[in-house]
Design a protein around this motif. Structure first.
Motif, mmCIF file in Angstrom:
data_model
loop_
_atom_site.group_PDB
_atom_site.id
_atom_site.type_symbol
_atom_site.label_atom_id
_atom_site.label_comp_id
_atom_site.label_asym_id
_atom_site.label_seq_id
_atom_site.Cartn_x
_atom_site.Cartn_y
_atom_site.Cartn_z
ATOM 1 N N ASP A 533 29.996 74.149 28.757
ATOM 2 C CA ASP A 533 30.243 75.153 27.731
ATOM 3 C C ASP A 533 31.721 75.060 27.326
ATOM 4 O OD1 ASP A 533 31.005 77.683 26.479
ATOM 5 O OD2 ASP A 533 29.029 78.398 27.053
ATOM 6 N N ARG A 534 31.953 74.533 26.130
ATOM 7 C CA ARG A 534 33.317 74.237 25.714
ATOM 8 C C ARG A 534 34.157 75.492 25.551
ATOM 9 N NH1 ARG A 534 30.404 70.461 21.390
ATOM 10 N NH2 ARG A 534 28.927 72.152 21.769
ATOM 11 N N ARG A 535 33.548 76.574 25.097
ATOM 12 C CA ARG A 535 34.335 77.811 24.924
ATOM 13 C C ARG A 535 34.634 78.469 26.270
ATOM 14 N NH1 ARG A 535 33.569 80.625 19.031
ATOM 15 N NH2 ARG A 535 33.613 78.664 17.882
ATOM 16 N N MET A 536 33.739 78.333 27.243
ATOM 17 C CA MET A 536 34.032 78.867 28.575
ATOM 18 C C MET A 536 35.210 78.107 29.188
ATOM 19 S SD MET A 536 31.628 79.365 31.948
ATOM 20 C CE MET A 536 31.348 81.132 31.745
ATOM 21 N N LEU A 537 35.234 76.794 29.009
ATOM 22 C CA LEU A 537 36.340 76.005 29.542
ATOM 23 C C LEU A 537 37.667 76.423 28.919
ATOM 24 C CD1 LEU A 537 34.680 72.461 29.659
ATOM 25 C CD2 LEU A 537 35.465 73.799 31.625
ATOM 26 N N GLU A 538 37.632 76.895 27.667
ATOM 27 C CA GLU A 538 38.855 77.359 27.012
ATOM 28 C C GLU A 538 39.261 78.751 27.496
ATOM 29 O OE1 GLU A 538 38.072 77.282 22.858
ATOM 30 O OE2 GLU A 538 37.985 75.095 22.720
ATOM 31 N N ARG A 539 38.266 79.631 27.759
ATOM 32 C CA ARG A 539 38.556 81.034 28.048
ATOM 33 C C ARG A 539 38.899 81.299 29.508
ATOM 34 N NH1 ARG A 539 35.046 85.807 26.108
ATOM 35 N NH2 ARG A 539 36.879 86.771 27.023
ATOM 36 N N VAL A 540 38.281 80.561 30.435
ATOM 37 C CA VAL A 540 38.500 80.819 31.856
ATOM 38 C C VAL A 540 39.762 80.097 32.319
ATOM 39 C CG1 VAL A 540 37.567 80.491 34.176
ATOM 40 C CG2 VAL A 540 36.042 81.153 32.298
ATOM 41 N N SER A 541 40.643 80.821 32.983
ATOM 42 C CA SER A 541 41.885 80.232 33.486
ATOM 43 C C SER A 541 41.575 79.267 34.624
ATOM 44 C CB SER A 541 42.822 81.334 33.991
ATOM 45 O OG SER A 541 43.142 82.227 32.948
ATOM 46 N N LEU A 542 42.070 78.045 34.502
ATOM 47 C CA LEU A 542 41.841 77.013 35.515
ATOM 48 C C LEU A 542 43.171 76.410 35.937
ATOM 49 C CD1 LEU A 542 38.795 75.187 33.843
ATOM 50 C CD2 LEU A 542 38.698 76.769 35.781
ATOM 51 N N ASP A 543 43.289 76.086 37.233
ATOM 52 C CA ASP A 543 44.489 75.428 37.733
ATOM 53 C C ASP A 543 44.386 73.910 37.622
ATOM 54 O OD1 ASP A 543 45.563 77.927 38.627
ATOM 55 O OD2 ASP A 543 44.216 77.826 40.351
ATOM 56 N N ARG A 544 43.166 73.400 37.797
ATOM 57 C CA ARG A 544 42.960 71.946 37.792
ATOM 58 C C ARG A 544 41.649 71.631 37.080
ATOM 59 N NH1 ARG A 544 43.277 70.465 44.102
ATOM 60 N NH2 ARG A 544 43.422 68.324 43.330
ATOM 61 N N ARG A 545 41.572 70.403 36.565
ATOM 62 C CA ARG A 545 40.324 69.925 35.959
ATOM 63 C C ARG A 545 39.997 68.547 36.506
ATOM 64 N NH1 ARG A 545 39.272 71.542 29.673
ATOM 65 N NH2 ARG A 545 39.807 73.749 29.809
ATOM 66 N N TRP A 546 38.782 68.416 37.016
ATOM 67 C CA TRP A 546 38.304 67.131 37.507
ATOM 68 C C TRP A 546 37.241 66.609 36.557
ATOM 69 C CZ3 TRP A 546 37.108 68.943 43.201
ATOM 70 C CH2 TRP A 546 38.321 69.170 43.874
ATOM 71 N N ARG A 547 37.269 65.312 36.337
ATOM 72 C CA ARG A 547 36.198 64.663 35.584
ATOM 73 C C ARG A 547 35.502 63.670 36.497
ATOM 74 N NH1 ARG A 547 33.921 63.926 30.818
ATOM 75 N NH2 ARG A 547 33.102 61.870 30.250
ATOM 76 N N VAL A 548 34.173 63.809 36.575
ATOM 77 C CA VAL A 548 33.371 62.920 37.410
ATOM 78 C C VAL A 548 32.598 61.989 36.482
ATOM 79 C CG1 VAL A 548 31.626 62.777 39.218
ATOM 80 C CG2 VAL A 548 33.121 64.789 39.083
ATOM 81 N N GLU A 549 32.772 60.690 36.690
ATOM 82 C CA GLU A 549 32.073 59.726 35.849
ATOM 83 C C GLU A 549 31.859 58.441 36.633
ATOM 84 O OE1 GLU A 549 32.129 58.137 31.237
ATOM 85 O OE2 GLU A 549 33.850 59.228 32.045
ATOM 86 N N ALA A 550 30.608 57.968 36.617
ATOM 87 C CA ALA A 550 30.241 56.716 37.296
ATOM 88 C C ALA A 550 30.683 56.712 38.752
ATOM 89 C CB ALA A 550 30.824 55.518 36.557
ATOM 90 N N GLY A 551 30.556 57.859 39.417
ATOM 91 C CA GLY A 551 30.868 57.928 40.838
ATOM 92 C C GLY A 551 32.344 58.019 41.159
ATOM 93 N N ARG A 552 33.187 58.166 40.157
ATOM 94 C CA ARG A 552 34.625 58.286 40.382
ATOM 95 C C ARG A 552 35.108 59.652 39.924
ATOM 96 N NH1 ARG A 552 33.582 54.604 43.038
ATOM 97 N NH2 ARG A 552 34.449 52.493 43.050
ATOM 98 N N VAL A 553 36.136 60.184 40.596
ATOM 99 C CA VAL A 553 36.685 61.496 40.251
ATOM 100 C C VAL A 553 38.136 61.308 39.825
ATOM 101 C CG1 VAL A 553 37.144 63.840 41.039
ATOM 102 C CG2 VAL A 553 35.191 62.578 41.982
ATOM 103 N N THR A 554 38.425 61.778 38.608
ATOM 104 C CA THR A 554 39.796 61.716 38.111
ATOM 105 C C THR A 554 40.249 63.122 37.755
ATOM 106 O OG1 THR A 554 39.004 61.289 35.859
ATOM 107 C CG2 THR A 554 39.583 59.379 37.213
ATOM 108 N N GLU A 555 41.550 63.349 37.800
ATOM 109 C CA GLU A 555 42.086 64.668 37.470
ATOM 110 C C GLU A 555 42.798 64.599 36.136
ATOM 111 O OE1 GLU A 555 44.505 68.392 39.491
ATOM 112 O OE2 GLU A 555 43.910 66.654 40.674
ATOM 113 N N ASN A 556 42.419 65.541 35.245
ATOM 114 C CA ASN A 556 43.039 65.583 33.916
ATOM 115 C C ASN A 556 44.400 66.273 34.007
ATOM 116 O OD1 ASN A 556 40.690 64.446 32.984
ATOM 117 N ND2 ASN A 556 39.810 66.391 32.331
#
Length: 556
Positions: A533-556
């Motif tokens: 949910d793109r608007r939830m990602l904008e509204r909720v305060s987050l300290d970190r963001r992880w992206r999981v793709e093809a079995g790998r985890v990267t931090e934005n």
């Protein structure tokens, strides 16, 4: 073929309850109408009426032309035991029904038996069935399907996935992608979509948006994805359960929000002005009555019996006061009554918090998980107490596997994974499995929070819109939205210091999503939020963001 749908004076509901009435709607080619309203307002009911799956309580639905090909895709994917991917897509696109009709017409045409009296001409029936079969895209569906699935990342050449693979063997994300593939393969003249965004990742959402924007025919859809609505719809139909009204807004979703806020403010101002004016007149009338009564009493006390002049003057004064009272009452009666705007039910809750966990909630050190041909890792991560982490990534990339590792539910095949001490986990999982089964909701809920009495359980569930007719139903008979609200009630009842939300907005109405976002802002524990949910990602305060793709985890 292009088609136009016209609904006039529609009323719909269930049993003896009417959810909406006097509803008029026209859907022409190129229209994308978004239906919004709280859960239980009748959105899915309206779609079923428009699709011809349910009879309206009143009103009519007309299609022009009458043989237009209407596709209705219900909210849940209806994964039937024993149904393959190919069979599912054929059913969802209407190709299976068209093929069965063509086979029956061909058999009737080739039959040597004499037709029954009054039976339709077999050649005409075959011609109609053939035209429908061609319109459905059944002729080349088997050729088109593999390419669509491959484009969506579900290659039929994969050793573990083929057209014969069973739908029940797929994950929620895979099933959502197959559902999207069915939509992309469809040839509908008019499309009715109920929560099409559920379980889709960001790539799937973008493909769905492109499909909706590019379709030649009309689209009527129900969705609680605010960004999807903003990017897709040309008009909004609001079913207002509190006011028992419906209204169409033009100009897209964001314009609807502004116009609705203005309309509601005006209604409140009109009512406040009416209420203040009425209260003033009532107060003045009450004062006049008191003066009139007091004047009569004083005259009776002070005037001697033989003082006819003073008694007459007092009587005349009293009559004048009474006349003023009647004039006030007449003015009150002539006021145009303005009904007070009813407030919609709102989900208002807090997340129960347990005592703080250890300073380190979870640690992964070169952790690896192997599941068949899929490998997650090696991953080295640490989650500290109080951190708020957003997790995104394509379906099937390993997000659920990562959560299982972090929460100690899955052992690492290599490396290490450790969970901290005093960790109290609260979770809304993607499949809403916290509450399932044939037992009544109240019994299932009470078993999970034994410290609550039966009365306390019912009171808590009622705050989440789950009242007498819900708590006695089997959990499996509840709608997805109702199960989600029950899961949120469980979070409030239990104390948690690590909150895990996996696609929490699925099946929640717009108001409830916003209330959830507000509750997350006041929550002070650790948060792991998986959402597309793109608007939830904008509204909720987050300290970190992880992206999981093809079995790998990267931090934005």
């Amino acid at each position: 073929m292009t088609a136009t749908l016209v609904a006039q004076g529609l009323a719909g509901g269930y049993a003896h309850r009417t959810l909406f009435d006097d509803l008029d709607l026209t859907v022409a080619p190129g229209d994308v109408v978004g239906i919004v309203g709280v859960n239980g307002a009748g959105k899915s009911t309206l779609l079923r009426i428009l699709a011809g799956e349910l009879e309206p309580q009143a009103g009519t639905v007309h299609l022009s032309p009458s043989d237009a090909f209407v596709g209705w895709l219900p909210q849940e994917h209806e994964r039937i035991e024993g149904e393959s991917i190919a069979a599912y897509v054929a059913r969802r696109t209407g190709a299976a029904e068209a093929s069965a009709r063509l086979d029956a017409a061909a058999e009737a045409l080739s039959s040597t038996d004499a037709p029954a009296p009054g039976a339709p001409d077999a050649a005409d029936e075959y011609s109609v069935a053939l035209e429908r079969w061609l319109a459905s895209g059944a002729a080349d569906l088997d050729e088109r399907l593999p390419a669509v699935l491959a484009d969506l990342g579900l290659s039929l050449g994969d050793a573990h996935l083929s057209a014969d693979s069973m739908m029940t063997s797929l994950s929620g994300g895979q099933a959502a992608r197959v559902g999207l593939a069915a939509l992309l393969c469809s040839r509908f003249d008019l499309v009715l979509l109920d929560e099409p965004t559920n379980d889709l990742d960001l790539d799937g959402l973008e493909r769905l948006e492109a499909f909706v924007r590019g379709i030649r025919g009309g689209v009527v859809l129900v969705s609680h994805d605010r960004e999807f609505l903003a990017r897709s719809v040309t008009r909004v139909l609001e079913l207002d359960l509190a006011q028992h009204s419906n209204r169409i807004y033009g100009g897209g979703y964001d314009a609807y929000l502004e116009e609705r806020a203005t309309a509601r403010r005006q209604l409140r101002e009109e009512y406040d002005e009416f209420a203040a004016k009425k209260a003033d007149l009532v107060s003045r009338a009450r004062t006049q009555r008191e003066w009139s009564s007091q004047g009569v009493r004083n005259a009776m006390k002070k005037s001697p019996d033989n003082d006819k002049i003073r008694r007459k003057a007092a009587t005349e004064s009293s009559e004048k006061q009474a006349q003023k009272v009647r004039q006030m009452e007449s003015r009150i009666a002539r006021l145009d009554e303005v009904e007070e705007p009813r407030k919609e039910w709102q989900l208002e809750f807090t997340i129960g918090q347990a005592p703080r966990s250890s300073s380190v909630v979870s640690t992964l050190n070169e952790a690896v998980v192997v599941q068949g041909d899929f490998t997650l890792g090696p991953v080295s991560l640490q989650v500290d107490a109080g951190e708020r982490i957003g997790i995104t990534g394509p379906n099937g990339a390993g997000k659920s596997t990562l959560l299982a590792l972090l929460l100690g539910r899955r052992a690492a095949d290599a490396g290490t994974a450790s969970l901290g001490t005093s960790v109290a986990i609260g979770e809304i999982d993607q499949a809403r499995t916290q509450l399932t089964g044939a037992a009544p909701l109240a019994d299932s809920f009470e078993a999970l929070v034994p410290e609550y009495s039966g009365g306390e359980v019912r009171t808590l569930l009622a705050k989440f819109g789950l009242k007498a007719d819900h708590v006695l139903r089997p959990v499996d008979a509840l709608s997805p939205g109702e199960r989600t609200r029950a899961g949120l009630a469980l979070l409030q009842a239990r104390g948690v210091n690590v909150l895990v939300l996996d696609e929490p907005t699925n099946h929640l109405d717009l108001a409830a999503i916003e209330q959830l976002e507000d509750a997350l802002e006041s929550y002070e524990g650790t948060l792991l939020l998986v959402t597309h949910d793109r608007r939830m990602l904008e509204r909720v305060s987050l300290d970190r963001r992880w992206r999981v793709e093809a079995g790998r985890v990267t931090e934005n």
